[in-house]
Write an enzyme that holds these catalytic residues in place. Sequence first.
Site, PDB file in Angstrom:
ATOM      1  CG  ASP A  15      -1.989   1.064   1.218  1.00  8.47           C
ATOM      2  OD1 ASP A  15      -2.302   1.520   0.056  1.00  8.47           O
ATOM      3  OD2 ASP A  15      -2.694   1.308   2.007  1.00  8.47           O
ATOM      4  CG  HIS A  32      -0.187   2.448  -9.223  1.00  9.56           C
ATOM      5  ND1 HIS A  32      -0.337   2.140  -8.002  1.00  9.56           N
ATOM      6  CD2 HIS A  32      -1.118   3.336  -9.548  1.00  9.56           C
ATOM      7  CE1 HIS A  32      -1.461   2.500  -7.627  1.00  9.56           C
ATOM      8  NE2 HIS A  32      -1.913   3.430  -8.404  1.00  9.56           N
ATOM      9  CG  LEU A 126       8.840 -17.073  -3.757  1.00  2.00           C
ATOM     10  CD1 LEU A 126       8.627 -17.234  -2.365  1.00  2.00           C
ATOM     11  CD2 LEU A 126       9.177 -15.763  -4.238  1.00  2.00           C
TER      12      LEU A 126
HETATM   13  C1  FPP Z   1      -1.888   0.496  -3.672  1.00  2.00           C
HETATM   14  O1  FPP Z   1      -1.411   1.571  -3.500  1.00  2.00           O
HETATM   15  C2  FPP Z   1      -1.332  -0.267  -4.705  1.00  2.00           C
HETATM   16  C3  FPP Z   1      -2.221  -0.558  -5.838  1.00  2.00           C
HETATM   17  C4  FPP Z   1      -3.744  -0.555  -5.581  1.00  2.00           C
HETATM   18  C5  FPP Z   1      -1.762  -1.251  -7.322  1.00  2.00           C
HETATM   19  C6  FPP Z   1      -0.622  -2.052  -7.042  1.00  2.00           C
HETATM   20  C7  FPP Z   1      -0.286  -2.507  -8.294  1.00  2.00           C
HETATM   21  C8  FPP Z   1       0.823  -2.935  -8.473  1.00  2.00           C
HETATM   22  C9  FPP Z   1       2.170  -2.388  -8.018  1.00  2.00           C
HETATM   23  C10 FPP Z   1       0.984  -3.590  -9.768  1.00  2.00           C
HETATM   24  C11 FPP Z   1       1.528  -4.972  -9.310  1.00  2.00           C
HETATM   25  C12 FPP Z   1       1.664  -5.636 -10.741  1.00  2.00           C
HETATM   26  C13 FPP Z   1       1.867  -7.025 -10.620  1.00  2.00           C
HETATM   27  C14 FPP Z   1       1.877  -7.704 -11.896  1.00  2.00           C
HETATM   28  C15 FPP Z   1       1.844  -7.643  -9.291  1.00  2.00           C
HETATM   29  P1  FPP Z   1      -2.310   2.685  -3.704  1.00  2.00           P
HETATM   30  O2  FPP Z   1      -2.650   3.198  -4.898  1.00  2.00           O
HETATM   31  O3  FPP Z   1      -3.646   2.350  -2.706  1.00  2.00           O
HETATM   32  O4  FPP Z   1      -1.629   3.730  -2.648  1.00  2.00           O
HETATM   33  P2  FPP Z   1      -2.418   4.873  -1.750  1.00  2.00           P
HETATM   34  O5  FPP Z   1      -3.297   4.229  -0.690  1.00  2.00           O
HETATM   35  O6  FPP Z   1      -1.391   5.898  -1.365  1.00  2.00           O
HETATM   36  O7  FPP Z   1      -3.454   5.479  -2.696  1.00  2.00           O
END
Ligand code: FPP
Length: 246
Positions: A15, A32, A126
Amino acid sequence: MPLTELPRHVAIIMDGNGRWAEKIGKPRTYGHHKGVDRAVEIVQEASDLGIDYLTLFAFSKDNWKRPENEISIIMNLMVDSLKTEFQRIVDSQVKINVIGNLNDLSEEIQNALEDITQSTANHKGLQLTLAISYESREEITEATRLIIQKVLDGVHKMEDINQDIINQNLYTASLPYVDFLIRTSGEHRLSNFLLWQSGYAELLFDDKLWPDFSKQDFHKALNEYNSRERRYGKTSHQIKQKVFAV
Ligand code: FPP
């Protein structure tokens, strides 16, 4: 402190990508991108350390409520990273599987997931599970439906339903329970992630935003896990003396 005992199954709620980007005046989607880099780095580290199972919350069912533009960028990022960054870790014998409601996803991402799960199916390292369009309560509801159908079909008797049968009908049927659950970004919630599977997990909430969560932070978290005493309802004395009820 040297790592003496590794958790067998680590689960991470990654997060804070959006806030990380906003803090430096960039679009949330930049966060992201950095989040994917971090995910790949932590998967590689988990694999190098010899952890058996790692489950990452990549996209929750609730994340569909985000602005369309952000969703579409995250989905494209997933497809791209599965074809590039994630291919690097595949060389380390990482085996990838996916849990969640995959019918919610576009054909393109379903194909990318199918490709990477198939090409790593025989890997012995893993086991990386990506939770995508995942929600624990939906998973449990779906398992309940499957079990009721099996009872109606005479596969099980109602009185035989037990925790093993419930496990066998969850998306995570092939995984052990979660030992250690980490959430970054200072939020103290489980957000519908692996609720049944984490019933006895040690929980760690780290204030770092996911793109800042380094290998060193991961080590620190694992050392914290090591320092915990997992009593499962027993007394500390029983654990230390290894006095187990027979
Ligand atoms: C949380 O941060 C993250 C997400 C909702 C998306 C995360 C997705 C990826 C990193 C892509 C991963 C890809 C693969 C293939 C595993 P947030 O946007 O909720 O952060 P915030 O709480 O600060 O808004």
